[in-house]
Design an enzyme around this catalytic site. Structure first.
Site, PDB file in Angstrom:
ATOM      1  CE  LYS A  35      -0.340  -0.399   5.041  1.00 37.73           C
ATOM      2  NZ  LYS A  35      -1.152  -0.940   6.150  1.00 37.73           N
ATOM      3  CE1 TYR A 252      14.974  30.763   5.641  1.00 38.13           C
ATOM      4  CE2 TYR A 252      15.034  28.426   5.090  1.00 38.13           C
ATOM      5  CZ  TYR A 252      14.906  29.750   4.703  1.00 38.13           C
ATOM      6  OH  TYR A 252      14.707  30.052   3.382  1.00 38.13           O
TER       7      TYR A 252
END
Ligand SMILES: *Cc1c(COP(=O)(O)O)cnc(C)c1O
Length: 355
Positions: A35, A252
């Site tokens: 899946k 950042y």
């Protein structure tokens, strides 16, 4: 010119892991779970490589149809079953095997009384409280399915804590065994963790997923330590190197401060590729034959790595984020998640090379 951020998918590793799983549970048949785009490895690649399994299992009808459209004709189980008329028609047309777990599916079946299936999997709720009929309905539903819709009902359930020594495992198995006592048909209880570690749950069919990708479901062991081979190698390259002084900060939020003069490599992969943004500093990155450390918050397209003093790393060198040298389970621990999530969230920007 093409960006060299790639996930190398090793089909030999997938087949090796299936073999190892079979050796561990020699008396069980294997429904190989593919899946979510083969756990992020690519549905086509994985479905083809694992055709030696006794059947494939997907979550949705759509995934099952995709497998058929690839020309694969073996049995395919749909773990969530059908949810509307379109689904049930597709299940019939493409000869998929449905899991039945809820009353709305019974109603759909009644509305399509002419249908029949080679096999139907009847899912029982035994303690996870996700999908499944209440266990006391097993006999009634089993009989109803077998008299109208199929010759074989597989009785299944799913464990909530199979990767742990948790008392709920034995409790769930007991609820299941009481519910199915005397009913004909094969049993299926185990995902990877149960198939590996809980022999009494192996029964007729096991449903391994994560182990087939070479990843351990257990927190105290890596796939490699279980004898598995990682099927995904996530790689990129160095696109810049520079020297930082003690006290300089990186990226950042300036989360990382260099404690000493340090060479920093900038690597062309970030959360836009699926590398986890929430990962802690110090996570291992394999650079120029050595383990280096992630430093600073990964940005969308890049991340920064503190190079060891004796590193020979240069611009253009390949970097491994996980795979052969860096277990994805270790990255998951630094990112406070599970390896399942990391492999599933690789984005479409990352090219997949099948080897
Ligand atoms: C996803 C899934 C599996 C496979 O689980 P792994 O932990 O990856 O082995 C097995 N059974 C069901 C019902 C599932 O949804």
């Amino acid at each position: 010119m093409s960006r060299s951020t790639i996930a190398r998918i090793n089909t030999g590793a997938l087949q090796h892991n299936l073999q190892i799983m079979r050796q561990r549970a020699p008396d069980s048949r294997v429904a190989a779970v593919v899946k979510a785009d083969g756990y992020g490895h690519g549905l086509l690649t994985v479905a083809k490589a694992l055709q030696q399994a006794d059947m494939l299992a997907v979550a949705t009808v759509e995934e099952g149809v995709q497998i058929r459209e690839m020309g694969i004709s073996g049995d395919v189980l749909v773990l969530e079953g059908f949810h509307d008329q379109e689904d049930i028609s597709a299940v019939q047309q493409h000869k998929l095997l449905p899991v039945m777990h809820a009353d709305h599916q019974l109603k759909l079946l009644k509305d399509n009384a002419e249908l029949s299936f080679k096999q139907v999997w009847l899912k029982l709720e035994t303690g996870m409280n996700r999908l499944g009929f209440q266990a006391h309905r097993a006999a009634e539903l089993h009989q109803w399915l077998q008299h109208g819709y199929t010759d074989q009902v597989v009785l299944m359930t799913h464990l909530a804590n199979a990767e742990l020594p948790h008392p709920s495992n034995a409790q769930q198995v007991e609820v299941f065994d009481q519910a199915v006592a005397g009913l004909p048909g094969p049993h299926s209880i185990s995902n990877s963790a149960a198939a590996w570690g809980l022999p009494e749950t192996r029964r007729d069919w096991i449903r391994p997923g994560i182990i087939l990708y070479g990843i351990s479901p257990f927190t105290d062991k890596t796939g490699t330590e279980l004898g598995l081979k990682p099927a995904m190698h996530l790689c990129s390259e160095i696109i810049a190197i520079h020297d930082c002084k003690a006290g300089d900060s990186l990226g950042y939020g300036s989360r990382y401060q260099c404690s000493k003069d340090t060479r920093i490599a900038v690597v062309a992969i970030g959360y836009g590729d699926g590398y986890p943004r929430h990962i802690k500093d110090g996570a291992p990155v394999w650079v120029a034959g050595q383990q280096a450390k992630l430093a600073g918050i990964p940005s969308m397209d890049m991340l920064t790595v503190e190079l060891p003093d004796d590193s020979t790393a240069d611009i253009g060198d390949e970097v491994e984020l996980w795979g052969e040298h860096i277990p994805v389970e270790q990255i998951a621990a630094f990112a406070n998640t599970v390896a399942y999530e990391l492999v599933c969230q690789i984005t479409g920007r990352v090219k997949k090379d099948v080897v």
